[in-house]
Design a protein around this motif. Structure first.
Motif, mmCIF file in Angstrom:
data_model
loop_
_atom_site.group_PDB
_atom_site.id
_atom_site.type_symbol
_atom_site.label_atom_id
_atom_site.label_comp_id
_atom_site.label_asym_id
_atom_site.label_seq_id
_atom_site.Cartn_x
_atom_site.Cartn_y
_atom_site.Cartn_z
ATOM 1 N N LEU A 1 3.536 9.285 5.580
ATOM 2 C CA LEU A 1 4.023 8.185 6.405
ATOM 3 C C LEU A 1 3.031 7.873 7.521
ATOM 4 O O LEU A 1 2.620 6.734 7.700
ATOM 5 N N ILE A 2 2.614 8.911 8.225
ATOM 6 C CA ILE A 2 1.690 8.715 9.344
ATOM 7 C C ILE A 2 0.314 8.286 8.843
ATOM 8 O O ILE A 2 -0.330 7.424 9.442
ATOM 9 N N GLN A 3 -0.139 8.828 7.712
ATOM 10 C CA GLN A 3 -1.448 8.456 7.168
ATOM 11 C C GLN A 3 -1.461 6.995 6.725
ATOM 12 O O GLN A 3 -2.440 6.282 6.954
ATOM 13 N N VAL A 4 -0.385 6.538 6.105
ATOM 14 C CA VAL A 4 -0.329 5.142 5.662
ATOM 15 C C VAL A 4 -0.285 4.206 6.865
ATOM 16 O O VAL A 4 -0.965 3.175 6.889
ATOM 17 N N GLN A 5 0.475 4.569 7.887
ATOM 18 C CA GLN A 5 0.513 3.743 9.093
ATOM 19 C C GLN A 5 -0.862 3.662 9.747
ATOM 20 O O GLN A 5 -1.274 2.599 10.212
ATOM 21 N N LYS A 6 -1.589 4.781 9.754
ATOM 22 C CA LYS A 6 -2.942 4.793 10.319
ATOM 23 C C LYS A 6 -3.854 3.863 9.526
ATOM 24 O O LYS A 6 -4.619 3.085 10.094
ATOM 25 N N ARG A 7 -3.768 3.935 8.191
ATOM 26 C CA ARG A 7 -4.584 3.051 7.349
ATOM 27 C C ARG A 7 -4.230 1.589 7.584
ATOM 28 O O ARG A 7 -5.105 0.731 7.670
ATOM 29 N N LEU A 8 -2.926 1.281 7.718
ATOM 30 C CA LEU A 8 -2.507 -0.095 7.982
ATOM 31 C C LEU A 8 -3.067 -0.593 9.309
ATOM 32 O O LEU A 8 -3.507 -1.735 9.414
ATOM 33 N N ARG A 9 -3.064 0.270 10.316
ATOM 34 C CA ARG A 9 -3.616 -0.118 11.620
ATOM 35 C C ARG A 9 -5.119 -0.399 11.517
ATOM 36 O O ARG A 9 -5.618 -1.345 12.111
ATOM 37 N N GLU A 10 -5.837 0.416 10.763
ATOM 38 C CA GLU A 10 -7.271 0.202 10.587
ATOM 39 C C GLU A 10 -7.536 -1.099 9.841
ATOM 40 O O GLU A 10 -8.415 -1.873 10.225
ATOM 41 N N ASP A 11 -6.782 -1.352 8.776
ATOM 42 C CA ASP A 11 -6.943 -2.591 8.005
ATOM 43 C C ASP A 11 -6.601 -3.812 8.856
ATOM 44 O O ASP A 11 -7.289 -4.834 8.801
ATOM 45 N N ALA A 12 -5.537 -3.713 9.634
ATOM 46 C CA ALA A 12 -5.136 -4.825 10.496
ATOM 47 C C ALA A 12 -6.189 -5.090 11.560
ATOM 48 O O ALA A 12 -6.526 -6.241 11.839
ATOM 49 N N SER A 13 -6.725 -4.033 12.123
ATOM 50 C CA SER A 13 -7.762 -4.179 13.144
ATOM 51 C C SER A 13 -9.000 -4.876 12.569
ATOM 52 O O SER A 13 -9.608 -5.718 13.230
ATOM 53 N N ALA A 14 -9.352 -4.542 11.344
ATOM 54 C CA ALA A 14 -10.500 -5.182 10.694
ATOM 55 C C ALA A 14 -10.258 -6.673 10.476
ATOM 56 O O ALA A 14 -11.205 -7.455 10.396
ATOM 57 N N SER A 15 -8.993 -7.079 10.388
ATOM 58 C CA SER A 15 -8.639 -8.493 10.189
ATOM 59 C C SER A 15 -8.223 -9.174 11.487
ATOM 60 O O SER A 15 -7.680 -10.273 11.463
ATOM 61 N N ASP A 16 -8.427 -8.511 12.627
ATOM 62 C CA ASP A 16 -8.047 -9.036 13.946
ATOM 63 C C ASP A 16 -6.547 -9.293 14.066
ATOM 64 O O ASP A 16 -6.118 -10.191 14.782
ATOM 65 N N LEU A 17 -5.752 -8.503 13.380
ATOM 66 C CA LEU A 17 -4.296 -8.591 13.476
ATOM 67 C C LEU A 17 -3.822 -7.490 14.404
ATOM 68 O O LEU A 17 -4.101 -6.314 14.176
ATOM 69 N N MET A 18 -3.123 -7.866 15.475
ATOM 70 C CA MET A 18 -2.579 -6.875 16.397
ATOM 71 C C MET A 18 -1.209 -6.434 15.894
ATOM 72 O O MET A 18 -0.384 -7.274 15.522
ATOM 73 N N LEU A 19 -0.990 -5.124 15.883
ATOM 74 C CA LEU A 19 0.276 -4.566 15.434
ATOM 75 C C LEU A 19 0.996 -3.914 16.613
ATOM 76 O O LEU A 19 0.355 -3.453 17.553
ATOM 77 N N PRO A 20 2.326 -3.827 16.545
ATOM 78 C CA PRO A 20 3.067 -3.169 17.625
ATOM 79 C C PRO A 20 2.853 -1.658 17.597
ATOM 80 O O PRO A 20 2.384 -1.102 16.601
ATOM 81 N N VAL A 21 3.218 -1.008 18.677
ATOM 82 C CA VAL A 21 3.096 0.452 18.765
ATOM 83 C C VAL A 21 3.921 1.100 17.656
ATOM 84 O O VAL A 21 3.462 1.985 16.950
ATOM 85 N N SER A 22 5.131 0.619 17.484
ATOM 86 C CA SER A 22 5.999 1.153 16.429
ATOM 87 C C SER A 22 5.963 0.216 15.232
ATOM 88 O O SER A 22 6.122 -0.986 15.373
ATOM 89 N N LEU A 23 5.773 0.784 14.069
ATOM 90 C CA LEU A 23 5.797 -0.012 12.841
ATOM 91 C C LEU A 23 7.148 0.113 12.138
ATOM 92 O O LEU A 23 7.256 -0.044 10.936
ATOM 93 N N GLY A 24 8.190 0.391 12.921
ATOM 94 C CA GLY A 24 9.531 0.465 12.359
ATOM 95 C C GLY A 24 9.954 1.854 11.929
ATOM 96 O O GLY A 24 11.015 2.026 11.343
ATOM 97 N N PHE A 25 9.132 2.873 12.230
ATOM 98 C CA PHE A 25 9.432 4.233 11.794
ATOM 99 C C PHE A 25 9.491 5.216 12.960
ATOM 100 O O PHE A 25 9.359 6.414 12.765
ATOM 101 N N THR A 26 9.688 4.741 14.174
ATOM 102 C CA THR A 26 9.634 5.606 15.354
ATOM 103 C C THR A 26 10.552 6.812 15.236
ATOM 104 O O THR A 26 10.162 7.934 15.531
ATOM 105 N N GLU A 27 11.773 6.583 14.784
ATOM 106 C CA GLU A 27 12.732 7.687 14.716
ATOM 107 C C GLU A 27 12.350 8.728 13.675
ATOM 108 O O GLU A 27 12.837 9.846 13.701
ATOM 109 N N HIS A 28 11.445 8.391 12.752
ATOM 110 C CA HIS A 28 11.067 9.325 11.689
ATOM 111 C C HIS A 28 9.736 10.022 11.947
ATOM 112 O O HIS A 28 9.298 10.829 11.147
ATOM 113 N N GLU A 29 9.075 9.704 13.055
ATOM 114 C CA GLU A 29 7.768 10.290 13.316
ATOM 115 C C GLU A 29 7.862 11.661 13.976
ATOM 116 O O GLU A 29 6.904 12.416 13.964
#
Length: 143
Positions: A1-29
């Protein structure tokens, strides 16, 4: 879960897409998963990947909030309700809706709220207007 979120953040950053701190999984981290929660979390993660991918391709400026609601499992399909808040232009929103339409998931827009976003100084933008979009959607896929 954490690895996929990290990859999504890296991919989004490469596309200049800002993501929120929580990707909807805060309670599960910070807690251990129960075995019956894992399929639901995997489904949410797949939907999240598709949403971030579509937003990045559509050049959405930012996804400000992502919240998942309870997942309902049916006999032959499952659905994943999610609420999004984002900032984009009208043309980018149309592009995102098109990409969701051509997704492997069936995305149903249940609610869509649009208002003009304010600029950094509190003044409204004068170029192509930036919009603050609140959207409730349901992703459906077959088991």
């Amino acid at each position: 879960l954490i690895q996929v979120q990290k990859r999504l953040r890296e991919d989004a950053s490469a596309s200049d897409l800002m993501l929120p701190v929580s990707l909807g999984f805060t309670e599960h981290e910070t807690e251990l998963y129960e075995s019956h929660d894992i399929p639901r979390l995997i489904r949410r993660l797949k939907v999240l990947e598709e949403l971030v991918y579509a937003a990045a391709l559509s050049k959405i400026e930012s996804l400000d909030d992502i919240r998942f609601a309870d997942t309902e499992d049916k006999d032959i399909y499952f659905d994943v309700p999610v609420s999004l808040t984002m900032v984009c232009t009208g043309s980018k929103l149309m592009d995102l809706l098109y990409k969701l339409r051509t997704s492997p998931f069936i995305f149903i827009v249940e609610e869509l709220g649009i208002k003009r976003a304010e600029g950094p100084g509190g003044e409204e933008e004068t170029a192509e207007a930036k919009l603050k979009v609140n959207m409730s959607i349901k992703a459906i896929a077959f088991n």
